[in-house]
Design an enzyme around this catalytic site. Structure first.
Site, mmCIF file in Angstrom:
data_model
loop_
_atom_site.group_PDB
_atom_site.id
_atom_site.type_symbol
_atom_site.label_atom_id
_atom_site.label_comp_id
_atom_site.label_asym_id
_atom_site.label_seq_id
_atom_site.Cartn_x
_atom_site.Cartn_y
_atom_site.Cartn_z
ATOM 1 N N ASP A 94 9.941 87.703 20.607
ATOM 2 C CA ASP A 94 10.957 87.972 21.619
ATOM 3 C C ASP A 94 12.160 87.075 21.355
ATOM 4 O OD1 ASP A 94 12.287 88.865 23.827
ATOM 5 O OD2 ASP A 94 10.743 88.301 25.276
ATOM 6 N N VAL A 95 13.180 87.649 20.702
ATOM 7 C CA VAL A 95 14.390 86.889 20.350
ATOM 8 C C VAL A 95 15.657 87.513 20.920
ATOM 9 C CG1 VAL A 95 13.513 85.759 18.271
ATOM 10 C CG2 VAL A 95 14.437 88.078 18.103
ATOM 11 N N LYS A 96 15.603 88.806 21.207
ATOM 12 C CA LYS A 96 16.740 89.530 21.790
ATOM 13 C C LYS A 96 18.031 89.290 21.014
ATOM 14 C CE LYS A 96 14.756 89.538 26.460
ATOM 15 N NZ LYS A 96 13.605 88.631 26.253
ATOM 16 N N ARG A 97 17.956 89.374 19.704
ATOM 17 C CA ARG A 97 19.139 89.171 18.870
ATOM 18 C C ARG A 97 20.050 90.398 18.928
ATOM 19 N NH1 ARG A 97 18.119 84.033 19.033
ATOM 20 N NH2 ARG A 97 16.903 83.136 17.333
#
EC number: 4.1.1.23
Length: 278
Positions: A94-97
């Site tokens: 989960d990094v939401k880049r």
């Protein structure tokens, strides 16, 4: 090379429809009797891997909680990823880049290139710069058998102001994202490799999520207020593609390994009942 969609479909069939997050925030470390430092982080992550790595289909480390300890925290994240994959779980980081051009391509290499120390099975991304700007991520995923989950209708209440806003063409922003991802997954069997993040807390969406033909990650369950029963309201005919995601509801049972496993088994049973009606 087997696609992520196919691997996820098999993992869910074998282990059940459940994703458990690893979110070692300070309050949870304290609840486990651990110090809020890299040693506490490592003990927390290792315990979750021991408890769930060989029994949960997908495990979702939240990168920020590792990054806050700098290079030593990232080293713990790398170790956690390796251990989870050895145990047989798919790893969704989960990094939401979200970015453009060479920068998003660099993110793709960091997370989806097998030679990278941060190589995972799938990542979360933000489409705010345009779904098309994420093309290098989608291309890398397709080439390397990885997956991508795009934020669409999120569980936080602040998201609605942007996601439900209407474009000049009359569609909501969320619908634009849904339509573009549906096109990417068209014809994929048994499931596309580009999924959406759709919160379990949002109620009826008014969107045809079944048309996405990809996995639908459903956060917001448990501590954030939604129950497994809410999945039927939110997803309707798209239920077969839903991957329910729990974090605190399961992690709060730690640090005892048996208690963590029991908590995961309990929410998995709830999810099975909600998704199948049995």
């Amino acid at each position: 090379m087997e696609s992520f969609g196919a691997r996820l479909h098999r993992a869910v069939a074998e282990r059940g429809p459940l994703c458990v997050g690893i979110d070692p925030h300070p309050g949870l470390l304290a609840r486990w009797g651990l110090d809020d430092d890299v040693h506490g982080l490592e003990r927390f992550a290792d315990t979750v891997v021991e408890a769930l790595g060989d029994r949960v289909a997908v495990v979702k480390p939240q990168s920020a909680f590792f990054e806050r300890f700098g290079s030593r925290g990232v080293a713990v994240l790398e170790s956690t990823i390796r251990q989870l994959r050895l145990a047989g779980s798919l790893v969704l980081l989960d990094v939401k880049r979200g970015d453009i051009g060479s920068t998003v391509a660099a993110y793709a290499s960091a997370y989806l290139e097998p030679s990278s120390p941060l190589h995972v099975d799938a990542v979360t991304v933000s489409p705010y710069l345009g779904v098309g700007a994420l093309a290098p991520m989608f291309d890398m995923a397709a080439a390397k058998g990885g997956g991508v989950f795009v934020l669409a209708l999120t569980s936080n209440p602040e998201g609605a102001a942007v996601q439900r806003a209407r474009t000049a063409g009359g569609r909501t922003v969320a619908q634009v994202v849904i339509d573009e991802i549906s096109q990417l997954n068209a014809g994929a069997q048994p499931l596309g490799s580009v999924g959406l993040v759709v919160g379990a807390t949002i109620g009826e969406t008014g969107h045809d999520l079944a048309a996405v033909n990809g996995p639908l990650l459903a956060p917001g369950l448990g501590a954030q207020g939604a129950s497994a029963a809410d999945l039927r309201v939110v997803f309707g005919s798209a239920l077969p593609a839903v991957l329910p995601a729990y974090s605190r509801e399961v992690l709060a049972a730690g640090p005892d390994v048996a208690a963590l496993r029991a908590a995961a088994d309990r929410v998995l049973a709830d999810c099975r009942a909600a998704l199948t009606g049995s």
